[in-house]
Design a protein around this motif. Structure first.
Motif, PDB file in Angstrom:
ATOM      1  N   PHE A  55      -0.578  51.875  57.995  1.00  0.00           N
ATOM      2  CA  PHE A  55      -1.505  50.775  58.268  1.00  0.00           C
ATOM      3  C   PHE A  55      -2.477  51.040  59.421  1.00  0.00           C
ATOM      4  CE2 PHE A  55       2.147  48.646  56.171  1.00  0.00           C
ATOM      5  CZ  PHE A  55       1.480  48.251  55.024  1.00  0.00           C
ATOM      6  N   PRO A  56      -2.055  51.675  60.515  1.00  0.00           N
ATOM      7  CA  PRO A  56      -3.014  51.928  61.603  1.00  0.00           C
ATOM      8  C   PRO A  56      -4.231  52.738  61.166  1.00  0.00           C
ATOM      9  CG  PRO A  56      -0.786  52.186  62.420  1.00  0.00           C
ATOM     10  CD  PRO A  56      -0.683  52.020  60.928  1.00  0.00           C
ATOM     11  N   ILE A  57      -4.023  53.792  60.360  1.00  0.00           N
ATOM     12  CA  ILE A  57      -5.187  54.589  59.971  1.00  0.00           C
ATOM     13  C   ILE A  57      -6.011  53.878  58.897  1.00  0.00           C
ATOM     14  CG2 ILE A  57      -4.005  56.718  60.602  1.00  0.00           C
ATOM     15  CD1 ILE A  57      -3.891  57.457  57.672  1.00  0.00           C
ATOM     16  N   LEU A  58      -5.381  52.992  58.122  1.00  0.00           N
ATOM     17  CA  LEU A  58      -6.140  52.185  57.167  1.00  0.00           C
ATOM     18  C   LEU A  58      -7.079  51.230  57.895  1.00  0.00           C
ATOM     19  CD1 LEU A  58      -3.751  51.127  54.240  1.00  0.00           C
ATOM     20  CD2 LEU A  58      -5.875  52.433  54.086  1.00  0.00           C
ATOM     21  N   PHE A  59      -6.558  50.579  58.938  1.00  0.00           N
ATOM     22  CA  PHE A  59      -7.390  49.637  59.689  1.00  0.00           C
ATOM     23  C   PHE A  59      -8.498  50.358  60.445  1.00  0.00           C
ATOM     24  CE2 PHE A  59      -4.180  46.578  58.655  1.00  0.00           C
ATOM     25  CZ  PHE A  59      -4.818  45.357  58.739  1.00  0.00           C
ATOM     26  N   PHE A  60      -8.200  51.555  60.955  1.00  0.00           N
ATOM     27  CA  PHE A  60      -9.247  52.338  61.608  1.00  0.00           C
ATOM     28  C   PHE A  60     -10.331  52.695  60.597  1.00  0.00           C
ATOM     29  CE2 PHE A  60     -11.187  56.405  62.700  1.00  0.00           C
ATOM     30  CZ  PHE A  60     -11.649  56.141  63.988  1.00  0.00           C
ATOM     31  N   ALA A  61      -9.942  53.167  59.409  1.00  0.00           N
ATOM     32  CA  ALA A  61     -10.907  53.545  58.374  1.00  0.00           C
ATOM     33  C   ALA A  61     -11.745  52.348  57.929  1.00  0.00           C
ATOM     34  CB  ALA A  61     -10.178  54.148  57.177  1.00  0.00           C
ATOM     35  N   LEU A  62     -11.134  51.169  57.939  1.00  0.00           N
ATOM     36  CA  LEU A  62     -11.820  49.954  57.513  1.00  0.00           C
ATOM     37  C   LEU A  62     -13.040  49.661  58.392  1.00  0.00           C
ATOM     38  CD1 LEU A  62     -11.538  47.507  55.528  1.00  0.00           C
ATOM     39  CD2 LEU A  62     -10.292  46.343  57.352  1.00  0.00           C
ATOM     40  N   PHE A  63     -12.910  49.922  59.706  1.00  0.00           N
ATOM     41  CA  PHE A  63     -13.974  49.564  60.647  1.00  0.00           C
ATOM     42  C   PHE A  63     -14.793  50.758  61.146  1.00  0.00           C
ATOM     43  CE2 PHE A  63     -10.993  46.038  60.935  1.00  0.00           C
ATOM     44  CZ  PHE A  63     -11.833  44.935  60.936  1.00  0.00           C
ATOM     45  N   SER A  64     -14.307  51.982  60.964  1.00  0.00           N
ATOM     46  CA  SER A  64     -14.960  53.146  61.566  1.00  0.00           C
ATOM     47  C   SER A  64     -16.306  53.475  60.913  1.00  0.00           C
ATOM     48  CB  SER A  64     -14.041  54.367  61.470  1.00  0.00           C
ATOM     49  OG  SER A  64     -14.671  55.502  62.021  1.00  0.00           O
ATOM     50  N   THR A  65     -17.231  53.986  61.731  1.00  0.00           N
ATOM     51  CA  THR A  65     -18.518  54.475  61.226  1.00  0.00           C
ATOM     52  C   THR A  65     -18.562  56.006  61.219  1.00  0.00           C
ATOM     53  OG1 THR A  65     -19.504  54.409  63.453  1.00  0.00           O
ATOM     54  CG2 THR A  65     -19.737  52.439  62.088  1.00  0.00           C
ATOM     55  N   SER A  66     -17.461  56.646  61.639  1.00  0.00           N
ATOM     56  CA  SER A  66     -17.385  58.104  61.617  1.00  0.00           C
ATOM     57  C   SER A  66     -16.942  58.568  60.238  1.00  0.00           C
ATOM     58  CB  SER A  66     -16.400  58.616  62.668  1.00  0.00           C
ATOM     59  OG  SER A  66     -16.209  60.010  62.536  1.00  0.00           O
ATOM     60  N   ARG A  67     -17.679  59.491  59.651  1.00  0.00           N
ATOM     61  CA  ARG A  67     -17.382  59.932  58.288  1.00  0.00           C
ATOM     62  C   ARG A  67     -16.091  60.729  58.195  1.00  0.00           C
ATOM     63  NH1 ARG A  67     -23.332  62.339  56.641  1.00  0.00           N
ATOM     64  NH2 ARG A  67     -24.530  60.437  57.040  1.00  0.00           N
ATOM     65  N   GLN A  68     -15.717  61.417  59.280  1.00  0.00           N
ATOM     66  CA  GLN A  68     -14.638  62.388  59.124  1.00  0.00           C
ATOM     67  C   GLN A  68     -13.508  62.279  60.139  1.00  0.00           C
ATOM     68  OE1 GLN A  68     -17.651  65.614  61.207  1.00  0.00           O
ATOM     69  NE2 GLN A  68     -16.382  66.304  59.565  1.00  0.00           N
ATOM     70  N   PHE A  69     -13.606  61.365  61.107  1.00  0.00           N
ATOM     71  CA  PHE A  69     -12.601  61.327  62.165  1.00  0.00           C
ATOM     72  C   PHE A  69     -11.283  60.768  61.643  1.00  0.00           C
ATOM     73  CE2 PHE A  69     -11.155  60.605  66.604  1.00  0.00           C
ATOM     74  CZ  PHE A  69     -11.516  61.839  67.099  1.00  0.00           C
ATOM     75  N   ALA A 271     -20.019  64.224  65.060  1.00  0.00           N
ATOM     76  CA  ALA A 271     -21.205  63.630  64.440  1.00  0.00           C
ATOM     77  C   ALA A 271     -22.446  64.483  64.707  1.00  0.00           C
ATOM     78  CB  ALA A 271     -21.414  62.213  64.975  1.00  0.00           C
ATOM     79  N   MET A 272     -22.576  64.962  65.952  1.00  0.00           N
ATOM     80  CA  MET A 272     -23.723  65.801  66.303  1.00  0.00           C
ATOM     81  C   MET A 272     -23.718  67.097  65.500  1.00  0.00           C
ATOM     82  SD  MET A 272     -24.799  66.625  70.101  1.00  0.00           S
ATOM     83  CE  MET A 272     -24.528  65.468  71.122  1.00  0.00           C
ATOM     84  N   LYS A 273     -22.511  67.677  65.387  1.00  0.00           N
ATOM     85  CA  LYS A 273     -22.372  68.961  64.703  1.00  0.00           C
ATOM     86  C   LYS A 273     -22.688  68.841  63.209  1.00  0.00           C
ATOM     87  CE  LYS A 273     -18.209  70.707  64.642  1.00  0.00           C
ATOM     88  NZ  LYS A 273     -16.963  71.392  65.016  1.00  0.00           N
ATOM     89  N   ASN A 274     -22.385  67.676  62.614  1.00  0.00           N
ATOM     90  CA  ASN A 274     -22.531  67.524  61.167  1.00  0.00           C
ATOM     91  C   ASN A 274     -23.687  66.616  60.751  1.00  0.00           C
ATOM     92  OD1 ASN A 274     -20.096  69.032  59.963  1.00  0.00           O
ATOM     93  ND2 ASN A 274     -19.167  67.811  61.593  1.00  0.00           N
ATOM     94  N   GLY A 275     -24.538  66.251  61.714  1.00  0.00           N
ATOM     95  CA  GLY A 275     -25.796  65.580  61.384  1.00  0.00           C
ATOM     96  C   GLY A 275     -25.712  64.135  60.952  1.00  0.00           C
ATOM     97  N   TYR A 276     -24.882  63.334  61.593  1.00  0.00           N
ATOM     98  CA  TYR A 276     -24.871  61.900  61.327  1.00  0.00           C
ATOM     99  C   TYR A 276     -24.639  61.152  62.637  1.00  0.00           C
ATOM    100  CZ  TYR A 276     -19.735  62.432  61.372  1.00  0.00           C
ATOM    101  OH  TYR A 276     -18.436  62.714  61.724  1.00  0.00           O
ATOM    102  N   LYS A 277     -24.804  59.845  62.623  1.00  0.00           N
ATOM    103  CA  LYS A 277     -24.654  59.040  63.833  1.00  0.00           C
ATOM    104  C   LYS A 277     -23.491  58.066  63.676  1.00  0.00           C
ATOM    105  CE  LYS A 277     -29.496  59.203  65.334  1.00  0.00           C
ATOM    106  NZ  LYS A 277     -30.685  58.401  65.692  1.00  0.00           N
ATOM    107  N   ILE A 278     -22.908  57.691  64.807  1.00  0.00           N
ATOM    108  CA  ILE A 278     -21.850  56.680  64.804  1.00  0.00           C
ATOM    109  C   ILE A 278     -22.288  55.489  65.649  1.00  0.00           C
ATOM    110  CG2 ILE A 278     -20.021  58.408  64.508  1.00  0.00           C
ATOM    111  CD1 ILE A 278     -19.349  57.938  67.515  1.00  0.00           C
TER     112      ILE A 278
END
Length: 366
Positions: A55-69, A271-278
């Motif tokens: 559940f913790p990583i599900l809730f993080f994924a629910l709100f996160s703007t990072s594509r890969q963290f 994010a900087m390395k892979n060309g997206y913003k958070i």
């Protein structure tokens, strides 16, 4: 608010799915030994590391703007909680520890929520990378010293550097050589594989080999993990009676600051390395919700994992669908595949944890 949920899945492309599924399964498999080890460092039974990987990583994924963290049970929060238990004289795995640790996780989540409302993410811009790297490296080295006696066949150490060295020396007087062979052999294989075949999930292979060795050869004298029953985690009832709230608030504030700083610095780097913003403030909210979820299932505070994110990058995971797959995979393990845990040799698990910690130590920043 609706636009903030699962933002990394907006405009999802079907060609992402195979890599996201594969990387998610690998993340879950790698998290089994690592999260169990960190849960023990935080003073909890090993199974709580698996609970903290649903559940913790599900809730993080629910709100996160990072594509890969990748979020989960990690070194720094576990070490700070473990140190708190030692200072309070609370024994690892005891009822007191199982009562105290989720309270720390809950307070950590509340502090992070406060940081979110105060838009405190800007503070991270004033923390130098060497300072944060040195802090995390120091924690990692301390945990490694705590874990070395378990490879020698003894119990984990505690205290400051002199106490840790003394405990290693005392354990060395009664070495279990089979334990040393298993632990040191696993560590060497992990380090060599990390250099030669970095994409190969050697930790999973070594964990499976350790279980097979126990089942086939009956490794006498080697400490094994406690067996774990099947089933998803149950919601905990928070008990504040007997807990020094002033001390708990101080420890949880320290953990919340570390979680915010380490996660944001690392996320910005990827994010900087892979060309997206958070969205930095949104990431603080994601960390808060992840920690509150961890508290509700009895786990220790959770954090962004640099080592697992690096692995996710190697396997070309594209979105937070990786985290969703990892959480589902871990839930399936808990529902029907926990039987192997009671056959996992502690020195092998310890080697996997030490290897992961060695990747966190950033001596080059000195």
């Amino acid at each position: 608010m609706k636009d903030l949920l699962f933002s990394t899945l907006k405009g999802y492309k079907k060609e992402y799915l195979p890599k996201d599924i594969f990387s998610g399964i690998i993340m879950a498999a790698v998290s089994i030994p690592i999260s169990m080890g960190y849960a023990q460092i935080a003073g909890l039974p090993a199974v709580y590391g698996l609970y903290g990987s649903v559940f913790p990583i599900l809730f993080f994924a629910l709100f996160s703007t990072s594509r890969q963290f990748i979020f989960g049970v990690d070194a720094a929060p576990a070490a700070i909680v473990g140190a708190a238990l030692v200072s309070l004289g609370i024994e690892n795995g005891s009822k007191e520890a199982i009562q105290y640790v989720p309270v720390i996780a809950l307070l950590t989540g509340i502090w992070l929520l406060l940081f979110y409302f105060l838009k405190a993410g800007r503070i991270v811009d004033f923390i130098s990378t060497p300072v944060m790297g040195g802090f995390i490296s120091g924690i990692a080295l301390t945990i490694i010293l705590m874990q070395i006696p378990k490879i020698l066949g003894g119990k984990a150490g505690s205290g400051e550097l002199p106490e840790l060295i003394r405990h290693i020396a005392q354990t060395g007087k009664e070495i279990n050589w089979l334990s040393v062979i298993l632990g040191a052999g696993a560590l060497i294989l992990l380090r060599v594989a990390g250099k030669m075949i970095p994409k190969f999930p050697m930790a999973i292979v070594i964990m499976a080999a350790g279980v097979a060795a126990t089942r086939i050869f009956h490794v006498d004298g080697v400490v094994l993990l406690d067996a774990v029953g099947k089933g998803l985690p149950k919601l905990v009832h928070f008990r504040f009676v007997g807990i020094d709230l002033r001390q708990a608030l101080g420890r949880s504030l320290m953990i919340a600051a570390v979680v915010m700083a380490e996660t944001l610095l690392s996320e910005n780097n990827f994010a900087m390395k892979n060309g997206y913003k958070i969205d930095e403030n949104q990431e603080i909210l994601a960390c808060a919700m992840g920690n509150i979820a961890a508290a509700c299932v009895g786990c220790c505070p959770v954090n962004g994992s640099i080592s697992r994110t690096s692995m996710n990058e190697q396997y070309e995971g594209k979105t937070q669908a990786v985290s969703v797959v990892a959480a589902i995979t871990m839930a399936l393990v808990l529902l029907g595949a926990t039987g192997f845990i009671g056959y996992l040799p502690v020195p092998v698990l310890t080697a996997i944890v030490i290897s992961a910690l060695m990747n966190v130590v950033e001596l080059h920043l000195a």
